[in-house]
Design an enzyme around this catalytic site. Structure first.
Site, PDB file in Angstrom:
ATOM      1  N   GLY A  48       0.884  -1.228  -0.093  1.00  9.13           N
ATOM      2  CA  GLY A  48       0.027  -0.125  -0.064  1.00  9.13           C
ATOM      3  C   GLY A  48       0.868   1.366   0.114  1.00  9.13           C
ATOM      4  O   GLY A  48       0.443   2.269  -0.330  1.00  9.13           O
ATOM      5  N   GLU A 102       4.523   4.061   5.910  1.00  4.36           N
ATOM      6  CA  GLU A 102       3.265   3.084   5.835  1.00  4.36           C
ATOM      7  C   GLU A 102       2.242   3.902   5.062  1.00  4.36           C
ATOM      8  O   GLU A 102       2.240   5.158   4.812  1.00  4.36           O
ATOM      9  CB  GLU A 102       2.853   3.014   7.069  1.00  4.36           C
ATOM     10  CG  GLU A 102       3.048   1.504   7.713  1.00  4.36           C
ATOM     11  CD  GLU A 102       2.078   0.673   7.030  1.00  4.36           C
ATOM     12  OE1 GLU A 102       1.821   0.654   6.034  1.00  4.36           O
ATOM     13  OE2 GLU A 102       2.071  -0.525   7.677  1.00  4.36           O
ATOM     14  N   ASP A 103       1.213   3.440   4.400  1.00  2.16           N
ATOM     15  CA  ASP A 103       0.058   4.046   3.768  1.00  2.16           C
ATOM     16  C   ASP A 103      -1.028   4.385   5.007  1.00  2.16           C
ATOM     17  O   ASP A 103      -1.616   5.671   4.829  1.00  2.16           O
ATOM     18  CB  ASP A 103      -0.689   2.959   2.759  1.00  2.16           C
ATOM     19  CG  ASP A 103      -0.842   1.719   3.442  1.00  2.16           C
ATOM     20  OD1 ASP A 103      -0.490   1.381   4.581  1.00  2.16           O
ATOM     21  OD2 ASP A 103      -1.542   0.894   2.783  1.00  2.16           O
ATOM     22  N   ASP A 106      -4.093   2.408  11.340  1.00  2.00           N
ATOM     23  CA  ASP A 106      -5.299   2.208  12.003  1.00  2.00           C
ATOM     24  C   ASP A 106      -5.375   1.573  13.293  1.00  2.00           C
ATOM     25  O   ASP A 106      -5.327   2.677  14.185  1.00  2.00           O
ATOM     26  CB  ASP A 106      -6.007   0.947  10.980  1.00  2.00           C
ATOM     27  CG  ASP A 106      -7.647   1.001  11.153  1.00  2.00           C
ATOM     28  OD1 ASP A 106      -8.065   1.788  11.602  1.00  2.00           O
ATOM     29  OD2 ASP A 106      -8.058  -0.118  10.960  1.00  2.00           O
ATOM     30  N   LYS A 134      -5.436   7.153  11.541  1.00  2.00           N
ATOM     31  CA  LYS A 134      -6.901   7.258  12.157  1.00  2.00           C
ATOM     32  C   LYS A 134      -6.753   6.963  13.832  1.00  2.00           C
ATOM     33  O   LYS A 134      -6.847   5.974  14.359  1.00  2.00           O
ATOM     34  CB  LYS A 134      -7.803   5.928  12.026  1.00  2.00           C
ATOM     35  CG  LYS A 134      -7.984   5.714  10.445  1.00  2.00           C
ATOM     36  CD  LYS A 134      -8.894   4.443   9.918  1.00  2.00           C
ATOM     37  CE  LYS A 134      -9.170   4.210   8.580  1.00  2.00           C
ATOM     38  NZ  LYS A 134      -9.747   2.799   8.381  1.00  2.00           N
ATOM     39  N   PHE A 155     -13.635   3.801   6.197  1.00  2.00           N
ATOM     40  CA  PHE A 155     -12.686   2.897   5.270  1.00  2.00           C
ATOM     41  C   PHE A 155     -12.625   3.741   3.888  1.00  2.00           C
ATOM     42  O   PHE A 155     -13.540   4.183   3.221  1.00  2.00           O
ATOM     43  CB  PHE A 155     -13.458   1.755   4.842  1.00  2.00           C
ATOM     44  CG  PHE A 155     -12.676   0.732   4.035  1.00  2.00           C
ATOM     45  CD1 PHE A 155     -11.580   0.003   4.707  1.00  2.00           C
ATOM     46  CD2 PHE A 155     -12.962   0.594   2.665  1.00  2.00           C
ATOM     47  CE1 PHE A 155     -10.975  -0.832   4.059  1.00  2.00           C
ATOM     48  CE2 PHE A 155     -12.138  -0.318   2.111  1.00  2.00           C
ATOM     49  CZ  PHE A 155     -10.963  -1.085   2.686  1.00  2.00           C
ATOM     50  N   ASP A 162      -6.200  -0.424  -0.779  1.00  8.35           N
ATOM     51  CA  ASP A 162      -7.216  -1.338  -1.616  1.00  8.35           C
ATOM     52  C   ASP A 162      -8.166  -1.599  -0.812  1.00  8.35           C
ATOM     53  O   ASP A 162      -8.419  -1.655   0.318  1.00  8.35           O
ATOM     54  CB  ASP A 162      -6.202  -2.365  -2.048  1.00  8.35           C
ATOM     55  CG  ASP A 162      -5.961  -3.552  -0.934  1.00  8.35           C
ATOM     56  OD1 ASP A 162      -5.544  -2.751   0.043  1.00  8.35           O
ATOM     57  OD2 ASP A 162      -6.133  -4.432  -0.938  1.00  8.35           O
ATOM     58  N   ARG A 168      -5.883   0.471  -5.974  1.00  6.20           N
ATOM     59  CA  ARG A 168      -4.522   0.941  -5.515  1.00  6.20           C
ATOM     60  C   ARG A 168      -4.241   2.043  -6.566  1.00  6.20           C
ATOM     61  O   ARG A 168      -3.477   3.136  -6.242  1.00  6.20           O
ATOM     62  CB  ARG A 168      -3.507   0.012  -5.363  1.00  6.20           C
ATOM     63  CG  ARG A 168      -3.683  -0.904  -4.458  1.00  6.20           C
ATOM     64  CD  ARG A 168      -2.203  -1.865  -4.232  1.00  6.20           C
ATOM     65  NE  ARG A 168      -2.575  -2.850  -3.457  1.00  6.20           N
ATOM     66  CZ  ARG A 168      -2.586  -3.210  -2.115  1.00  6.20           C
ATOM     67  NH1 ARG A 168      -2.573  -2.231  -1.334  1.00  6.20           N
ATOM     68  NH2 ARG A 168      -2.781  -4.515  -1.606  1.00  6.20           N
TER      69      ARG A 168
HETATM   70  P1  IMP Z   1      -3.498  -1.724  11.538  1.00  2.00           P
HETATM   71  O1  IMP Z   1      -2.588  -2.654  11.824  1.00  2.00           O
HETATM   72  O2  IMP Z   1      -4.831  -1.717  12.171  1.00  2.00           O
HETATM   73  O3  IMP Z   1      -2.789  -0.248  12.010  1.00  2.00           O
HETATM   74  O4  IMP Z   1      -3.737  -1.504   9.914  1.00  2.00           O
HETATM   75  C1  IMP Z   1      -2.989  -1.868   9.122  1.00  2.00           C
HETATM   76  C2  IMP Z   1      -3.371  -2.209   7.681  1.00  2.00           C
HETATM   77  O5  IMP Z   1      -5.043  -2.343   7.685  1.00  2.00           O
HETATM   78  C3  IMP Z   1      -3.077  -1.177   6.809  1.00  2.00           C
HETATM   79  O6  IMP Z   1      -1.666  -1.239   6.503  1.00  2.00           O
HETATM   80  C4  IMP Z   1      -3.947  -1.302   5.642  1.00  2.00           C
HETATM   81  O7  IMP Z   1      -3.522  -2.264   4.827  1.00  2.00           O
HETATM   82  C5  IMP Z   1      -5.380  -1.876   6.324  1.00  2.00           C
HETATM   83  N1  IMP Z   1      -6.108  -0.748   6.516  1.00  2.00           N
HETATM   84  C6  IMP Z   1      -6.674  -0.255   7.939  1.00  2.00           C
HETATM   85  N2  IMP Z   1      -7.606   0.817   7.391  1.00  2.00           N
HETATM   86  C7  IMP Z   1      -7.752   0.793   5.984  1.00  2.00           C
HETATM   87  C8  IMP Z   1      -8.696   1.539   5.145  1.00  2.00           C
HETATM   88  O8  IMP Z   1      -9.301   2.481   5.626  1.00  2.00           O
HETATM   89  N3  IMP Z   1      -8.735   1.246   3.706  1.00  2.00           N
HETATM   90  C9  IMP Z   1      -7.741   0.396   3.374  1.00  2.00           C
HETATM   91  N4  IMP Z   1      -6.908  -0.504   4.005  1.00  2.00           N
HETATM   92  C10 IMP Z   1      -6.771  -0.202   5.439  1.00  2.00           C
HETATM   93 MG    MG Z   2      -0.070  -1.173   4.864  1.00  6.59          MG
END
Ligand code: IMP
Ligand code: MG
Length: 181
Positions: A48, A102-103, A106, A134, A155, A162, A168
């Protein structure tokens, strides 16, 4: 600008390419200021983060390097759930300034896991740059150092992000449209 549909879900424009470009330039300035003379190693987390990393890296002045990693998920033992292991980092990071790109952050679980694994290799410092954050979803103690946009826990897709591998390639960021009852 038009709405887009993936997997039967409708998304509307949220952050436009021009705003992304402007913000990436600002983040580049901040990093240039903080990393003067340090020859930072950027570590782009695939898949991402690649559009963001590509733009951000080209804002960096002076010596800098970039490497790409993928996080491999596998099932851990009973209570630990999913563990993600770093794949593909061959660069020596001991004593270096590492900037993880990172993209999106969350819950922060992914980035915390990654930072903990990188820390074992004794870099002098680890910074996290994320295009999106977020804050209301965060449930770990890792806070990104460079944030493009803080957004509510909705989302989103586009600019690297993606939905089941698609979207993407969108040049702007789109948000899932609220369904009318
Ligand atoms: P985390 O581990 O919960 O911080 O989330 C990590 C991964 O979840 C990110 O690197 C994304 O690949 C995916 N992700 C979280 N939120 C979104 C979103 O709103 N759209 C798409 N992918 C997301
Ligand atoms: Mg990611």
């Amino acid at each position: 600008m038009k709405e887009v549909t993936y997997n039967g879900l409708t998304f509307e424009p949220y952050i436009l390419r021009e705003e992304i470009d402007k913000r990436v330039k600002e983040l580049g300035c901040e990093i240039n200021r903080d990393c003067k003379g340090k020859r930072p190693l950027f570590v782009c987390v695939l898949t991402g983060a690649f559009p963001f990393a590509s733009d951000l890296f080209r804002e960096i002045e002076g010596d800098a390097e970039i490497a790409f990693i993928r996080l491999k998920s596998y099932e851990g033992t009973a209570s630990t759930g999913t563990i993600r292991q770093v794949m593909g980092l061959s660069e020596e990071i001991e004593g270096r300034t590492v900037i993880v790109v990172e993209d999106i952050v969350d819950t922060g679980v992914t980035i915390k896991n990654l930072v903990d694994q990188l820390r074992e290799k004794n870099p002098s410092e680890i910074k996290v740059a994320t295009l999106l954050f977020k804050p209301e979803s965060l449930r770990t103690d890792v806070h990104p150092d460079y944030v493009g946009f803080s957004i509510p826990p909705k989302f989103i897709i586009g600019f690297g992000l993606d939905l089941n591998g698609l979207a993407r390639n969108l040049n702007d960021i789109y948000v899932l449209k609220e369904q009318a009852d």
